[in-house]
Write a protein that holds these residues in place. Structure first.
Motif, PDB file in Angstrom:
ATOM      1  N   ASP A  43      56.356 101.946 -10.315  1.00 26.18           N
ATOM      2  CA  ASP A  43      55.156 102.048  -9.508  1.00 26.18           C
ATOM      3  C   ASP A  43      55.249 101.043  -8.371  1.00 26.18           C
ATOM      4  O   ASP A  43      56.062 100.116  -8.390  1.00 26.18           O
ATOM      5  N   VAL A  44      54.381 101.228  -7.384  1.00 23.07           N
ATOM      6  CA  VAL A  44      54.305 100.272  -6.294  1.00 23.07           C
ATOM      7  C   VAL A  44      53.482  99.067  -6.739  1.00 23.07           C
ATOM      8  O   VAL A  44      52.777  99.112  -7.744  1.00 23.07           O
ATOM      9  N   VAL A  45      53.566  97.996  -5.967  1.00 24.43           N
ATOM     10  CA  VAL A  45      52.714  96.826  -6.180  1.00 24.43           C
ATOM     11  C   VAL A  45      51.430  97.100  -5.408  1.00 24.43           C
ATOM     12  O   VAL A  45      51.423  97.098  -4.172  1.00 24.43           O
ATOM     13  N   SER A  46      50.342  97.328  -6.117  1.00 23.80           N
ATOM     14  CA  SER A  46      49.150  97.934  -5.513  1.00 23.80           C
ATOM     15  C   SER A  46      48.461  97.043  -4.483  1.00 23.80           C
ATOM     16  O   SER A  46      47.679  97.542  -3.669  1.00 23.80           O
ATOM     17  N   ASN A  47      48.723  95.742  -4.488  1.00 23.56           N
ATOM     18  CA  ASN A  47      48.054  94.853  -3.530  1.00 23.56           C
ATOM     19  C   ASN A  47      49.023  94.251  -2.518  1.00 23.56           C
ATOM     20  O   ASN A  47      48.720  93.248  -1.885  1.00 23.56           O
ATOM     21  N   ARG A  48      50.179  94.882  -2.360  1.00 24.76           N
ATOM     22  CA  ARG A  48      51.215  94.341  -1.457  1.00 24.76           C
ATOM     23  C   ARG A  48      51.316  95.171  -0.177  1.00 24.76           C
ATOM     24  O   ARG A  48      51.364  96.403  -0.215  1.00 24.76           O
ATOM     25  N   VAL A  49      51.355  94.485   0.958  1.00 27.09           N
ATOM     26  CA  VAL A  49      51.571  95.131   2.246  1.00 27.09           C
ATOM     27  C   VAL A  49      52.814  94.526   2.892  1.00 27.09           C
ATOM     28  O   VAL A  49      53.205  93.399   2.591  1.00 27.09           O
ATOM     29  N   MET A  50      53.405  95.284   3.782  1.00 30.71           N
ATOM     30  CA  MET A  50      54.667  94.870   4.391  1.00 30.71           C
ATOM     31  C   MET A  50      54.717  95.351   5.829  1.00 30.71           C
ATOM     32  O   MET A  50      54.218  96.431   6.152  1.00 30.71           O
ATOM     33  N   ALA A  73      58.664  97.356  -3.115  1.00 31.28           N
ATOM     34  CA  ALA A  73      57.701  98.409  -3.495  1.00 31.28           C
ATOM     35  C   ALA A  73      56.277  98.127  -3.046  1.00 31.28           C
ATOM     36  O   ALA A  73      55.350  98.107  -3.852  1.00 31.28           O
ATOM     37  N   PRO A  74      56.047  97.932  -1.746  1.00 29.58           N
ATOM     38  CA  PRO A  74      54.682  97.646  -1.295  1.00 29.58           C
ATOM     39  C   PRO A  74      53.775  98.867  -1.394  1.00 29.58           C
ATOM     40  O   PRO A  74      54.232 100.012  -1.344  1.00 29.58           O
ATOM     41  N   GLN A  75      52.488  98.618  -1.491  1.00 29.11           N
ATOM     42  CA  GLN A  75      51.501  99.685  -1.446  1.00 29.11           C
ATOM     43  C   GLN A  75      51.430 100.284  -0.053  1.00 29.11           C
ATOM     44  O   GLN A  75      51.318 101.499   0.104  1.00 29.11           O
ATOM     45  N   VAL A  76      51.483  99.434   0.973  1.00 29.08           N
ATOM     46  CA  VAL A  76      51.395  99.867   2.365  1.00 29.08           C
ATOM     47  C   VAL A  76      52.543  99.255   3.146  1.00 29.08           C
ATOM     48  O   VAL A  76      52.850  98.066   2.997  1.00 29.08           O
ATOM     49  N   ILE A  77      53.175 100.077   3.982  1.00 26.43           N
ATOM     50  CA  ILE A  77      54.302  99.637   4.807  1.00 26.43           C
ATOM     51  C   ILE A  77      54.024 100.008   6.247  1.00 26.43           C
ATOM     52  O   ILE A  77      53.749 101.175   6.550  1.00 26.43           O
ATOM     53  N   GLY A  78      54.097  99.042   7.135  1.00 26.08           N
ATOM     54  CA  GLY A  78      53.983  99.305   8.563  1.00 26.08           C
ATOM     55  C   GLY A  78      55.344  99.167   9.219  1.00 26.08           C
ATOM     56  O   GLY A  78      56.003  98.133   9.073  1.00 26.08           O
ATOM     57  N   LEU A  79      55.776 100.208   9.914  1.00 25.80           N
ATOM     58  CA  LEU A  79      57.067 100.212  10.589  1.00 25.80           C
ATOM     59  C   LEU A  79      56.849 100.284  12.093  1.00 25.80           C
ATOM     60  O   LEU A  79      55.975 101.005  12.567  1.00 25.80           O
ATOM     61  N   GLN A  80      57.664  99.520  12.832  1.00 23.25           N
ATOM     62  CA  GLN A  80      57.656  99.597  14.290  1.00 23.25           C
ATOM     63  C   GLN A  80      59.044 100.027  14.770  1.00 23.25           C
ATOM     64  O   GLN A  80      60.018  99.952  14.030  1.00 23.25           O
ATOM     65  N   GLU A  81      59.110 100.446  16.032  1.00 31.58           N
ATOM     66  CA  GLU A  81      60.344 101.022  16.600  1.00 31.58           C
ATOM     67  C   GLU A  81      60.850 102.134  15.681  1.00 31.58           C
ATOM     68  O   GLU A  81      62.038 102.221  15.371  1.00 31.58           O
ATOM     69  N   ALA A  82      59.930 102.980  15.282  1.00 30.14           N
ATOM     70  CA  ALA A  82      60.211 103.992  14.271  1.00 30.14           C
ATOM     71  C   ALA A  82      60.302 105.378  14.895  1.00 30.14           C
ATOM     72  O   ALA A  82      59.368 105.817  15.582  1.00 30.14           O
ATOM     73  N   CYS A  83      61.388 106.062  14.635  1.00 31.96           N
ATOM     74  CA  CYS A  83      61.540 107.466  15.004  1.00 31.96           C
ATOM     75  C   CYS A  83      60.992 108.336  13.872  1.00 31.96           C
ATOM     76  O   CYS A  83      61.206 108.033  12.692  1.00 31.96           O
ATOM     77  N   VAL A  84      60.317 109.409  14.236  1.00 34.05           N
ATOM     78  CA  VAL A  84      59.741 110.286  13.224  1.00 34.05           C
ATOM     79  C   VAL A  84      60.810 110.772  12.253  1.00 34.05           C
ATOM     80  O   VAL A  84      60.607 110.770  11.029  1.00 34.05           O
ATOM     81  N   ARG A  85      61.965 111.166  12.769  1.00 40.00           N
ATOM     82  CA  ARG A  85      63.027 111.670  11.888  1.00 40.00           C
ATOM     83  C   ARG A  85      63.483 110.605  10.900  1.00 40.00           C
ATOM     84  O   ARG A  85      63.746 110.896   9.728  1.00 40.00           O
ATOM     85  N   ASP A  86      63.607 109.364  11.352  1.00 43.92           N
ATOM     86  CA  ASP A  86      64.030 108.286  10.457  1.00 43.92           C
ATOM     87  C   ASP A  86      62.975 108.034   9.381  1.00 43.92           C
ATOM     88  O   ASP A  86      63.316 107.824   8.211  1.00 43.92           O
ATOM     89  N   SER A 132      51.772 104.769   2.863  1.00 46.69           N
ATOM     90  CA  SER A 132      50.837 104.249   1.871  1.00 46.69           C
ATOM     91  C   SER A 132      50.968 105.040   0.584  1.00 46.69           C
ATOM     92  O   SER A 132      51.066 106.271   0.608  1.00 46.69           O
ATOM     93  N   ALA A 133      50.951 104.333  -0.531  1.00 43.97           N
ATOM     94  CA  ALA A 133      50.983 105.018  -1.823  1.00 43.97           C
ATOM     95  C   ALA A 133      49.676 105.756  -2.088  1.00 43.97           C
ATOM     96  O   ALA A 133      49.652 106.707  -2.860  1.00 43.97           O
ATOM     97  N   ALA A 156      45.914 103.208  13.330  1.00 48.12           N
ATOM     98  CA  ALA A 156      44.950 102.696  12.354  1.00 48.12           C
ATOM     99  C   ALA A 156      44.560 103.789  11.370  1.00 48.12           C
ATOM    100  O   ALA A 156      44.402 104.955  11.750  1.00 48.12           O
ATOM    101  N   VAL A 157      44.420 103.409  10.093  1.00 43.15           N
ATOM    102  CA  VAL A 157      43.991 104.327   9.043  1.00 43.15           C
ATOM    103  C   VAL A 157      43.097 103.564   8.076  1.00 43.15           C
ATOM    104  O   VAL A 157      43.076 102.333   8.057  1.00 43.15           O
ATOM    105  N   THR A 158      42.391 104.316   7.258  1.00 42.79           N
ATOM    106  CA  THR A 158      41.669 103.732   6.126  1.00 42.79           C
ATOM    107  C   THR A 158      42.397 104.144   4.859  1.00 42.79           C
ATOM    108  O   THR A 158      42.694 105.332   4.661  1.00 42.79           O
ATOM    109  N   THR A 159      42.704 103.173   4.010  1.00 39.93           N
ATOM    110  CA  THR A 159      43.412 103.467   2.772  1.00 39.93           C
ATOM    111  C   THR A 159      42.989 102.450   1.720  1.00 39.93           C
ATOM    112  O   THR A 159      42.033 101.690   1.914  1.00 39.93           O
ATOM    113  N   THR A 160      43.693 102.440   0.589  1.00 36.92           N
ATOM    114  CA  THR A 160      43.343 101.564  -0.519  1.00 36.92           C
ATOM    115  C   THR A 160      44.446 100.536  -0.742  1.00 36.92           C
ATOM    116  O   THR A 160      45.614 100.893  -0.853  1.00 36.92           O
ATOM    117  N   VAL A 161      44.068  99.274  -0.797  1.00 32.10           N
ATOM    118  CA  VAL A 161      44.995  98.176  -1.101  1.00 32.10           C
ATOM    119  C   VAL A 161      44.342  97.308  -2.166  1.00 32.10           C
ATOM    120  O   VAL A 161      43.199  96.859  -1.984  1.00 32.10           O
TER     121      VAL A 161
END
Length: 276
Positions: A43-50, A73-86, A132-133, A156-161
């Motif tokens: 499982d992911v770590v439910s309170n971890r962001v990256m 295994a973060p709950q939420v991951i933010g990526l920059q310089e990200a291509c959709v295909r990647d 986000s998980a 920006a999104v609304t999710t659960t952490v």
């Protein structure tokens, strides 16, 4: 080859031994159905962001990128310089190789063949992404009025952490030596963040903590590192050139732990925070 009278018995024994060793071959069995995840994570770590700037263009395998993410295994991951295909590929590898299932939202701000490939008349999307998980809602993708030398924006999104609903922002500000542009961008971002009582703001701000253009963020939120303040030398660096450009800002969200992990697959380190 000549077979004797005992050949059927011998063949039957071999088949029986194979069944014992390999198990049955009923439909859906692991041997003949889908392959099992490699190094599966329960499982992911439910309170971890990256947050992680992927480095683009860089000759890096999405398998390696997924393995780096799965390690924590973060709950939420933010990526920059990200291509959709990647990002699509990384998400698939996280599920198929590591047993981690994520929802994805894209914050592409431009279409760039040089960075993301694709057909010259239909280049790939480039910008931010959030994984986000938990499901994500109320997606907003904003391109800054002035991106500087390259289009930039925030997602920006609304999710659960950690079992609680929170607004999550992911941004990438203008490149270095474009302080005036970043100041305008931070103003736009801070105005959006201020509308939410609880928020997590992650991303590559391309500015050190003491940079004047980050003042609006410091007025709204605290760094996930309790020792990190808008003062020179107070924060752990997050890039190969020994600067802190990557942040997890917390607005009315408790900070429990943080860590910076060097990665050979990008010129930015992975920045993780456990929150309450």
């Amino acid at each position: 080859m000549v077979f004797g009278k005992g050949t059927p018995l011998l063949a039957g024994a071999v088949i029986a031994a194979c069944v014992v060793l390999l198990g049955p071959s009923a439909p859906g069995d692991a041997l003949f159905g889908r392959s099992q995840p490699v190094d599966a994570v329960k499982d992911v770590v439910s309170n971890r962001v990256m947050t992680w700037n992927l480095c683009n263009p860089c000759e890096t395998s999405d398998v390696d990128r997924a393995a780096e993410i799965a390690r924590y295994a973060p709950q939420v991951i933010g990526l920059q310089e990200a291509c959709v295909r990647d990002v699509e590929s990384i998400r698939d590898h996280l599920e198929n190789l590591h047993g981690l299932v994520y929802h994805v939202e894209y914050g592409s701000v431009l279409r760039n063949w040089g960075r993301c490939g694709g057909a010259p008349w239909s280049p790939g999307g480039y910008g931010q992404a959030l994984l986000s998980a938990a499901p994500m809602t109320d997606r907003v993708n904003v391109e800054y009025p002035d991106g500087g030398s390259e289009d930039r924006g925030y997602l920006a999104v609304t999710t659960t952490v950690g079992g609680r609903s929170v607004r999550v922002f992911n941004t990438h500000l203008a490149e270095r030596r474009q302080e005036a542009v970043r100041a305008k961008q931070t103003g736009v971002l801070a105005a959006a963040v201020a509308r939410h009582d609880r928020a997590i703001v992650i991303g590559d701000f391309n500015a050190t903590p003491d940079a004047p253009e980050l003042t609006p963020m410091w007025e709204l939120a605290a760094d996930a590192d309790p020792q990190c303040h808008p003062a020179p030398g107070s924060c752990e660096t997050t890039t190969d050139w020994q600067s802190k450009f990557d942040y997890v800002f917390l607005r009315d969200v408790a900070r429990l732990d943080h860590r910076v992990r060097h990665s050979p697959y990008s010129d930015h380190d992975l920045l993780l925070a456990d929150v309450g």
